[in-house]
Design a protein around this motif. Structure first.
Motif, mmCIF file in Angstrom:
data_model
loop_
_atom_site.group_PDB
_atom_site.id
_atom_site.type_symbol
_atom_site.label_atom_id
_atom_site.label_comp_id
_atom_site.label_asym_id
_atom_site.label_seq_id
_atom_site.Cartn_x
_atom_site.Cartn_y
_atom_site.Cartn_z
ATOM 1 N N LEU A 1 5.789 12.163 -13.280
ATOM 2 C CA LEU A 1 6.512 13.249 -12.626
ATOM 3 C C LEU A 1 5.880 14.592 -12.962
ATOM 4 O O LEU A 1 5.538 14.875 -14.112
ATOM 5 C CB LEU A 1 7.980 13.250 -13.053
ATOM 6 N N THR A 2 5.707 15.416 -11.976
ATOM 7 C CA THR A 2 5.176 16.764 -12.144
ATOM 8 C C THR A 2 6.104 17.738 -11.447
ATOM 9 O O THR A 2 7.034 17.349 -10.739
ATOM 10 C CB THR A 2 3.765 16.883 -11.546
ATOM 11 N N ALA B 1 10.938 16.729 -7.264
ATOM 12 C CA ALA B 1 12.004 16.783 -6.269
ATOM 13 C C ALA B 1 11.917 15.608 -5.309
ATOM 14 O O ALA B 1 12.920 14.978 -4.979
ATOM 15 C CB ALA B 1 11.938 18.102 -5.501
ATOM 16 N N THR B 2 10.704 15.285 -4.872
ATOM 17 C CA THR B 2 10.549 14.160 -3.947
ATOM 18 C C THR B 2 10.847 12.850 -4.632
ATOM 19 O O THR B 2 11.384 11.928 -4.012
ATOM 20 C CB THR B 2 9.128 14.131 -3.382
ATOM 21 N N ALA B 3 10.526 12.751 -5.933
ATOM 22 C CA ALA B 3 10.806 11.511 -6.665
ATOM 23 C C ALA B 3 12.287 11.285 -6.756
ATOM 24 O O ALA B 3 12.778 10.169 -6.737
ATOM 25 C CB ALA B 3 10.188 11.582 -8.059
ATOM 26 N N MET B 4 13.051 12.371 -6.868
ATOM 27 C CA MET B 4 14.478 12.245 -7.060
ATOM 28 C C MET B 4 15.220 12.014 -5.754
ATOM 29 O O MET B 4 16.185 11.252 -5.706
ATOM 30 C CB MET B 4 15.024 13.513 -7.727
ATOM 31 N N PHE B 5 14.784 12.666 -4.702
ATOM 32 C CA PHE B 5 15.654 12.734 -3.538
ATOM 33 C C PHE B 5 15.078 12.150 -2.245
ATOM 34 O O PHE B 5 15.809 11.932 -1.305
ATOM 35 C CB PHE B 5 16.050 14.178 -3.294
ATOM 36 N N ARG B 6 13.756 11.911 -2.213
ATOM 37 C CA ARG B 6 13.203 11.376 -0.975
ATOM 38 C C ARG B 6 13.121 9.864 -1.039
ATOM 39 O O ARG B 6 12.920 9.267 -2.080
ATOM 40 C CB ARG B 6 11.806 11.964 -0.713
ATOM 41 N N SER B 7 13.233 9.229 0.085
ATOM 42 C CA SER B 7 13.159 7.767 0.145
ATOM 43 C C SER B 7 11.694 7.330 0.163
ATOM 44 O O SER B 7 10.803 8.149 0.331
ATOM 45 C CB SER B 7 13.856 7.251 1.388
ATOM 46 N N GLU C 1 1.888 9.308 -5.717
ATOM 47 C CA GLU C 1 2.125 10.701 -5.355
ATOM 48 C C GLU C 1 3.493 11.216 -5.779
ATOM 49 O O GLU C 1 3.642 12.402 -6.074
ATOM 50 C CB GLU C 1 1.964 10.857 -3.833
ATOM 51 N N ARG C 2 4.504 10.343 -5.796
ATOM 52 C CA ARG C 2 5.862 10.796 -6.067
ATOM 53 C C ARG C 2 6.406 10.351 -7.418
ATOM 54 O O ARG C 2 7.496 10.779 -7.816
ATOM 55 C CB ARG C 2 6.800 10.301 -4.964
ATOM 56 N N GLY C 3 5.696 9.460 -8.108
ATOM 57 C CA GLY C 3 6.196 8.966 -9.386
ATOM 58 C C GLY C 3 7.418 8.086 -9.238
ATOM 59 O O GLY C 3 8.250 7.996 -10.153
ATOM 60 N N ARG C 4 7.509 7.430 -8.098
ATOM 61 C CA ARG C 4 8.685 6.592 -7.810
ATOM 62 C C ARG C 4 8.246 5.137 -7.724
ATOM 63 O O ARG C 4 7.339 4.789 -6.969
ATOM 64 C CB ARG C 4 9.322 7.045 -6.505
ATOM 65 N N LEU C 5 8.908 4.267 -8.494
ATOM 66 C CA LEU C 5 8.494 2.875 -8.621
ATOM 67 C C LEU C 5 9.519 1.928 -8.011
ATOM 68 O O LEU C 5 10.692 1.923 -8.407
ATOM 69 C CB LEU C 5 8.298 2.514 -10.099
ATOM 70 N N ASN C 6 9.064 1.137 -7.068
ATOM 71 C CA ASN C 6 9.860 0.035 -6.540
ATOM 72 C C ASN C 6 9.622 -1.164 -7.459
ATOM 73 O O ASN C 6 8.479 -1.604 -7.616
ATOM 74 C CB ASN C 6 9.421 -0.298 -5.114
ATOM 75 N N ASN D 1 0.826 -1.216 0.000
ATOM 76 C CA ASN D 1 0.000 0.000 0.000
ATOM 77 C C ASN D 1 0.857 1.262 0.000
ATOM 78 O O ASN D 1 0.529 2.251 -0.660
ATOM 79 C CB ASN D 1 -0.928 -0.007 1.203
ATOM 80 N N GLU D 2 1.962 1.247 0.733
ATOM 81 C CA GLU D 2 2.868 2.395 0.764
ATOM 82 C C GLU D 2 3.491 2.628 -0.611
ATOM 83 O O GLU D 2 3.533 3.762 -1.106
ATOM 84 C CB GLU D 2 3.957 2.161 1.807
ATOM 85 N N GLU D 3 3.958 1.541 -1.242
ATOM 86 C CA GLU D 3 4.605 1.667 -2.549
ATOM 87 C C GLU D 3 3.617 2.130 -3.622
ATOM 88 O O GLU D 3 3.941 2.980 -4.453
ATOM 89 C CB GLU D 3 5.223 0.332 -2.966
ATOM 90 N N LEU D 4 2.399 1.586 -3.624
ATOM 91 C CA LEU D 4 1.421 1.900 -4.665
ATOM 92 C C LEU D 4 0.789 3.271 -4.475
ATOM 93 O O LEU D 4 0.768 4.091 -5.401
ATOM 94 C CB LEU D 4 0.333 0.828 -4.690
#
Length: 371
Positions: free
Chosen positions: A359-360, A365-371, A307-312, A298-301
């Motif tokens: 990405l928007t 910024a969060t996609a690039m640098f936040r965990s 929200e961040r455009g970041r895919l595990n 749920n956290e990843e999806l």
């Protein structure tokens, strides 16, 4: 999904003219000719003519149609069809006047070539929608008007849009098939057509094949001599079908050179499940081997991807679960995410990827640098 082709089976080119009806209605007065429409649409068409000639089929697509009444959709469709055909008539008349002006003079060799070129352009005009029924009405919110049923739960209605007045509009699939049908099928080698038919039949059972499987399939269905008389003949044939958009073969990518994608609808659905995962009812399944528990899922999806455009990558087995992928299929699709420009690795530690379409300015910024 498909890259621009650099080899065509004919001079005919199919283009989509997409109109956002919600934005179109926002014009101050849609009953008056739109300078923006006349300027930009005709500049676009003339640019196409200059590059590929006049054999251009234009499919008019109206989007977000479920937000409008039937009366508004009918009025906008009628207006756009009339504008396009009125503009085409003006263009033909202008070409005729220019030809007449040149022919009234003593022509040099260069002038005669110009007249011949203008006459050809006047004869080979873009194929535009002739009537309201030629217009395609679609809405991604409920998948109306596409004419193909993606795998989903629950199933979605993709039939053609029909207004209360009785007008049934074209589906996107039927309009594209009609617009792209070759006038002369002999323009494509008979051997390539046979190969294409074999591959499309095989795609129903296996949307991705390895090069070894492909070789065995061709030998079994077409015989040992077909496409085997010259070295690399099969590769040349597959390359042509790739350029025509019938299959996908990324021969210059070492990670993908040994596989050929046969089913374009399946391939598009697989990629769409990553970019538009919100359109699918993706749920945690304990039967999926991904290394994620339900809380992590749920956290990843819902947070990191949505929200961040970041895919595990561990989320992919869940996103693609309904496709029933084999291990080799999964690897090929994973590598295709990079080849298609959908995903790219982050400049951080770990295996996470950035999903470019998600990405928007707000989340880059969060996609690039936040965990």
């Amino acid at each position: 999904m498909q890259a621009p082709t650099c080899c065509f089976s004919s001079t005919k080119v199919t283009c989509l003219l997409v109109v956002d009806v919600e934005a179109y209605q926002a014009q101050p007065d849609i009953t008056k000719p739109s300078e923006h429409f006349d300027k930009h649409v005709w500049y676009w068409l003339e640019s196409l003519e200059a590059r590929v000639g006049g054999d251009v089929s234009v499919v008019l697509v109206l989007t977000k149609v479920c937000q409008c009444t039937d009366e508004v959709l009918s009025a906008i469709s009628t207006e756009l069809v009339e504008r396009m055909n009125q503009g085409e008539k003006r263009r033909r008349d202008a070409l005729r006047k220019r030809i007449d002006a040149l022919e009234s003079q003593s022509l040099s060799g260069a002038d005669r070539k110009l007249v011949a070129n203008l006459a050809y352009r006047r004869q080979h005009r873009p194929d535009l929608p002739k009537q309201v029924a030629d217009v395609v009405l679609i809405d991604s919110a409920n998948m109306r008007g596409y004419g193909a049923v993606p795998v989903s739960d629950p199933p979605v209605d993709t039939t053609a849009v029909q207004l209360n007045g009785g007008t049934t509009f074209s589906t996107l699939t039927s309009a594209l098939v009609k617009a792209s049908t070759l006038a002369d099928a002999d323009l494509i080698s008979g051997t390539y057509r046979q190969l294409d038919q074999v591959l499309q039949a095989a795609a129903r059972q296996n949307p991705v094949v390895s090069w070894t499987q492909l070789t065995v399939l061709v030998k079994d269905k077409l015989g040992a001599d077909v496409l085997g008389r010259r070295p690399r003949a099969l590769g040349a044939a597959i390359d042509i079908l790739h350029r025509l958009g019938s299959v996908r073969w990324f021969k210059h990518n070492r990670a993908l050179a040994n596989v050929v994608f046969l089913d374009m609808a399946w391939l598009g659905d697989a990629l769409r499940r990553v970019v538009r995962h919100d359109k699918y009812n993706v749920k945690f399944d304990t039967g999926v081997e991904s290394g994620l528990d339900e809380e992590d899922f749920n956290e990843e999806l819902n947070t990191r991807l949505a929200e961040r455009g970041r895919l595990n990558p561990a989320l992919l087995p869940h996103l693609w679960h309904e496709l029933n992928l084999r291990t080799d299929h999964f690897h090929a699709l994973y590598m295709l995410l990079f080849e298609a420009g959908i995903c790219f690795p982050l400049n951080t530690s770990g295996k996470d990827l950035a999903v470019a379409p998600l990405l928007t300015e707000a989340n880059v910024a969060t996609a690039m640098f936040r965990s």
